[in-house]
Scaffold this active site. Structure first.
Site, PDB file in Angstrom:
ATOM      1  N   ILE A   1       0.810  -1.372   0.104  1.00  0.00           N
ATOM      2  CA  ILE A   1      -0.090  -0.057  -0.057  1.00  0.00           C
ATOM      3  C   ILE A   1       0.762   1.304   0.002  1.00  0.00           C
ATOM      4  O   ILE A   1       0.636   2.076  -1.113  1.00  0.00           O
ATOM      5  CB  ILE A   1      -0.896   0.116   1.070  1.00  0.00           C
ATOM      6  CG1 ILE A   1      -1.813  -1.287   1.217  1.00  0.00           C
ATOM      7  CG2 ILE A   1      -1.831   1.250   1.226  1.00  0.00           C
ATOM      8  CD1 ILE A   1      -3.045  -1.401   2.289  1.00  0.00           C
TER       9      ILE A   1
ATOM     10  N   GLY B   1       6.449   4.603   4.523  1.00  0.00           N
ATOM     11  CA  GLY B   1       6.959   5.812   5.340  1.00  0.00           C
ATOM     12  C   GLY B   1       8.350   5.560   6.195  1.00  0.00           C
ATOM     13  O   GLY B   1       8.993   4.473   5.966  1.00  0.00           O
ATOM     14  N   THR B   2       8.549   6.475   6.852  1.00  0.00           N
ATOM     15  CA  THR B   2       9.870   6.640   7.874  1.00  0.00           C
ATOM     16  C   THR B   2       9.723   5.189   8.944  1.00  0.00           C
ATOM     17  O   THR B   2      10.720   4.590   9.150  1.00  0.00           O
ATOM     18  CB  THR B   2      10.010   7.737   8.975  1.00  0.00           C
ATOM     19  OG1 THR B   2       8.790   8.009   9.222  1.00  0.00           O
ATOM     20  CG2 THR B   2      10.571   8.789   7.869  1.00  0.00           C
ATOM     21  N   TYR B   3       8.307   4.878   9.270  1.00  0.00           N
ATOM     22  CA  TYR B   3       8.274   3.885  10.094  1.00  0.00           C
ATOM     23  C   TYR B   3       8.530   2.360   9.616  1.00  0.00           C
ATOM     24  O   TYR B   3       8.921   1.573  10.403  1.00  0.00           O
ATOM     25  CB  TYR B   3       6.856   4.091  10.710  1.00  0.00           C
ATOM     26  CG  TYR B   3       5.904   4.045   9.558  1.00  0.00           C
ATOM     27  CD1 TYR B   3       5.266   2.837   9.124  1.00  0.00           C
ATOM     28  CD2 TYR B   3       5.366   5.127   9.183  1.00  0.00           C
ATOM     29  CE1 TYR B   3       4.514   3.029   8.164  1.00  0.00           C
ATOM     30  CE2 TYR B   3       4.362   5.143   8.000  1.00  0.00           C
ATOM     31  CZ  TYR B   3       4.238   4.034   7.509  1.00  0.00           C
ATOM     32  OH  TYR B   3       3.030   4.153   6.599  1.00  0.00           O
ATOM     33  N   GLY B   4       8.054   2.447   8.452  1.00  0.00           N
ATOM     34  CA  GLY B   4       8.104   1.162   7.763  1.00  0.00           C
ATOM     35  C   GLY B   4       6.926   0.909   6.757  1.00  0.00           C
ATOM     36  O   GLY B   4       7.113   1.909   5.758  1.00  0.00           O
TER      37      GLY B   4
ATOM     38  N   VAL C   1       3.328  -0.478   4.803  1.00  0.00           N
ATOM     39  CA  VAL C   1       2.035  -1.058   4.979  1.00  0.00           C
ATOM     40  C   VAL C   1       1.265  -1.871   3.694  1.00  0.00           C
ATOM     41  O   VAL C   1       1.772  -1.863   2.382  1.00  0.00           O
ATOM     42  CB  VAL C   1       1.011  -0.090   5.177  1.00  0.00           C
ATOM     43  CG1 VAL C   1      -0.364  -0.385   5.494  1.00  0.00           C
ATOM     44  CG2 VAL C   1       1.602   1.077   6.282  1.00  0.00           C
TER      45      VAL C   1
ATOM     46  N   LYS D   1       0.858  -3.243   9.092  1.00  0.00           N
ATOM     47  CA  LYS D   1       2.063  -2.253   9.020  1.00  0.00           C
ATOM     48  C   LYS D   1       3.240  -3.047   9.760  1.00  0.00           C
ATOM     49  O   LYS D   1       3.138  -3.419  10.796  1.00  0.00           O
ATOM     50  CB  LYS D   1       1.451  -1.063  10.007  1.00  0.00           C
ATOM     51  CG  LYS D   1       2.366   0.099  10.143  1.00  0.00           C
ATOM     52  CD  LYS D   1       1.664   1.182  10.820  1.00  0.00           C
ATOM     53  CE  LYS D   1       2.729   2.466  10.824  1.00  0.00           C
ATOM     54  NZ  LYS D   1       1.966   3.590  11.577  1.00  0.00           N
TER      55      LYS D   1
ATOM     56  N   ASP E   1      -1.053  14.715  14.608  1.00  0.00           N
ATOM     57  CA  ASP E   1      -0.750  14.522  13.034  1.00  0.00           C
ATOM     58  C   ASP E   1      -1.781  14.210  12.254  1.00  0.00           C
ATOM     59  O   ASP E   1      -1.914  13.408  11.397  1.00  0.00           O
ATOM     60  CB  ASP E   1       0.191  13.424  12.951  1.00  0.00           C
ATOM     61  CG  ASP E   1       0.957  13.568  11.721  1.00  0.00           C
ATOM     62  OD1 ASP E   1       1.046  14.503  11.163  1.00  0.00           O
ATOM     63  OD2 ASP E   1       1.396  12.530  11.033  1.00  0.00           O
TER      64      ASP E   1
END
Lengths: 276, 342
Positions: free
Chosen positions: B26, B29-32, B34, B49, B154
């Site tokens: 999908i 982002g910086t986190y990982g 999806v 995620k 956010d």
């Protein structure tokens, strides 16, 4: 829900019964007495409080950590696990959840300081790995409600002497050495602590009527309050002959793994410590 | 070390692929990353995620970042129809992998706005009924978060999810946190919060403490964006030049002032106490042109009560800005077309 205890994961997922706890304890009690079981637990709690003091952590963080610790051992046995690794990881995770994140190395170093290298054989990698297991065991429900805030509020409503407030705070700290936080809602625990402390006030007679009236006004189930008080008294009874020196003997009873064959080392280290 | 417990748990644990079939990527982002997936058991669709490994192969550092911890803890604890639902967390300790399984949402608000706005040369206005229903559900979710002492921090169209049945859910709580008796001031640790276009003026002027009002400003920006189908304050972000100093977001403030006017002491009593207030002098004299701006950009939109609500969300003084709870009670939601929850 974080504002309302009754809709919290603590009430809905992590409120346990005495029967469950006793059932789970059976495994450990095959290898140690009930007294030894609790003394091992008290030792670990002492370590947590010691780390809390040396790192100047708020009491709430240690309370959260010890709640995780008791939750962990409500589903597992001391035997076959590493209580001091579990405890250190509980503290590390609690600092994050309570928004006071510390470096993993600082927590591990403090734990090593508090325990000594004889018993504490873990490094950062062990704790970082065990964080996964702890989170999983908690089923990722990590928010914990405590009784301190209710306690302070009720105590100031009641206008008891300062010495009693201090005493109630200490008793509340001790409650985290027991299974009480897994069994009762935090505000009920706060009331039970006040109940217990109010009996111990130096000139109790002066406050007798006021306290009696207050309890009547609270409209809580007094049998629960008495039950908790009794359990706190039981704790103090078990605590009387607690001696850290006996801990090494109890730790020896925990081993299952065949790969863990440093039996002699621990005994040797124990003897060395004795000499000191 | 005795690994009896570890081994017992490892033997029982299921991996992601034991429970889900991954269908596609999908976003990231910086986190990982999806992924879209469906449950092998129920066939239901989910968004998974997967967190990027913190510092790769460094086994002595924690794999659970503060942000991952917050997102897991908060979404695990709460239960509300207008907030994304956490199905489960799957871990693989050996791979240091953390995966959070969420409800799958067909769209996010950014896509919906795109289909009404940018994708068309002559923007297509959104139907009042749809706009109102989205806003109402957003406020409903936010009021729940705020009542539980959680700030989202956010909010932006990309974080607002629209389910197949039309339910609106607030997503991405990776920056969310509790604001009840914080041990450290809320500014510590995460210095820059909220995508710049939705950032509240008090933050742009260097305020140290976040409040619920920060989320309400973002909701106001989103509401305006629903009406005009383009971002209201589309400023250019000033990038960090050195790590020590947070840059002053002059352009974003300029974009706000051009429409709402330069804030006066009368409108915002504490304005002089903000760290960056000295910078206000350099802005010249902008007047409030909000009403004519909206008329020009959304000629067919003429809800009086809607405009009243919008201006209350975009009040400069955070103390006077409308709360989510109050907004839900606003006359806008009591007149036709009435909002629905789906």
């Amino acid at each position: 829900m974080t504002a309302n205890y009754w809709e919290s994961s603590q009430a809905l997922k992590w409120k346990l019964t005495k029967e469950e706890l006793e059932e789970n304890r059976k495994e450990d009690l095959k290898y140690m007495t009930e007294r030894e079981y609790w003394h091992l637990n008290y030792y670990c709690c002492n370590v947590a409080f010691k780390i809390g003091r040396s790192m100047q952590l708020r009491q709430k963080i240690i309370a959260t950590a010890l709640t995780y610790f008791r939750r962990f051992y409500s589903r597992n046995s001391f035997r076959g696990s590493e209580p001091l690794l579990v405890l250190t990881t509980c503290i590390y995770v609690a600092t994050k959840i309570e928004e006071y994140p510390l470096h993993i190395k600082n927590v591990v170093d403090e734990a090593k300081n508090a325990v000594g290298e004889t018993l504490f054989k873990f490094d950062c990698a062990n704790v970082a790995e065990f964080e996964f297991y702890l989170m999983e065991e908690m089923d990722f429900y990590l928010i914990v409600h405590h009784s301190y805030r209710t306690l302070v509020k009720l105590m100031s409503d009641l206008k008891l002497p300062i010495s009693s407030i201090q005493q109630a705070w200490w008793v509340t700290n001790d409650v985290y050495r027991t299974d009480i936080p897994l069994l009762y809602p935090p505000h009920i625990i706060a009331i039970a602590v006040i109940f217990l402390v109010s009996v111990l006030i130096p000139d109790a007679n002066k406050y007798k009527d006021k306290i009696k009236e207050w309890f009547i006004g609270l409209n809580v189930d007094m049998t629960e309050i008495v039950e908790i008080s009794q359990e706190i008294i039981n704790f103090y009874e078990l605590w009387t002959d607690f001696n850290e020196k006996n801990i090494y003997g109890i730790f020896k009873k925990l081993r299952v793994s065949s790969s863990y064959n440093d039996n002699n080392n621990t005994t040797k280290a124990h003897n060395e410590k004795k000499k000191k | 070390m005795d690994r009896t417990y570890h081994n017992k748990k490892d033997a029982l644990r299921l991996k992601i692929e034991d429970k889900y079939k991954v269908q596609g990527f999908i976003n990231s982002g910086t986190y990982g990353e999806v992924y879209k997936a469906h449950s092998l058991k129920t066939n239901k669709e989910f968004a998974i995620k997967v967190f990027k490994l913190d510092k790769g192969g460094d086994y002595s550092s924690s794999a659970f970042s503060q942000s991952a911890c917050r997102e897991i803890t908060i979404t695990r604890e709460i239960n509300h129809e207008n907030i994304v639902h956490l199905e489960e967390v799957i871990i693989e300790p050996k791979e240091r992998k953390i995966a959070i399984v969420f409800d799958y949402s067909e769209y996010d608000l950014l896509q919906i706005l795109h289909s009404h706005g940018l994708a068309h040369p002559n923007r297509i206005p959104m139907h009042e009924f749809i706009m109102k229903s989205i806003l109402y559900q957003l406020l409903n979710g936010l009021a729940y978060l705020h009542a539980n002492w959680i700030l989202h921090r956010d909010l932006k169209p990309a974080n607002i999810l629209i389910m197949k049945d039309g339910t609106v859910k607030i997503g991405d709580l990776g920056l969310a946190r509790f604001f009840q008796e914080p041990i450290q001031p809320l500014i510590n640790g995460d210095k820059v919060v909220v995508t710049i276009w939705y950032r509240a003026p008090e933050l742009l002027l260097g305020a140290k403490h976040y409040t619920k009002a920060v989320d309400m400003w973002a909701i106001g920006c989103i509401f305006a964006e629903l009406i005009i189908t383009k971002p209201l304050f589309k400023g250019e972000e000033a990038k960090m030049e050195n790590k020590k100093q947070i840059p002053f977001q002059r352009d974003q403030l300029k974009k706000i002032f051009e429409i709402l006017g330069v804030p006066t002491k009368q409108q915002w009593n504490d304005i002089d106490h903000l760290p960056e207030s000295k910078n206000l002098k350099g802005f010249g004299d902008y007047k409030n042109t909000f009403e004519s701006y909206m008329k020009q950009n959304a000629p067919t939109w003429n809800s009086k009560s809607g405009f009243d609500l919008l201006t209350r969300m975009l009040i400069y003084d955070p103390k006077r800005r409308i709360t989510a709870e109050e907004a839900l009670d606003h006359p806008y939601f009591k007149e036709e077309p009435l909002p629905v929850m789906k």
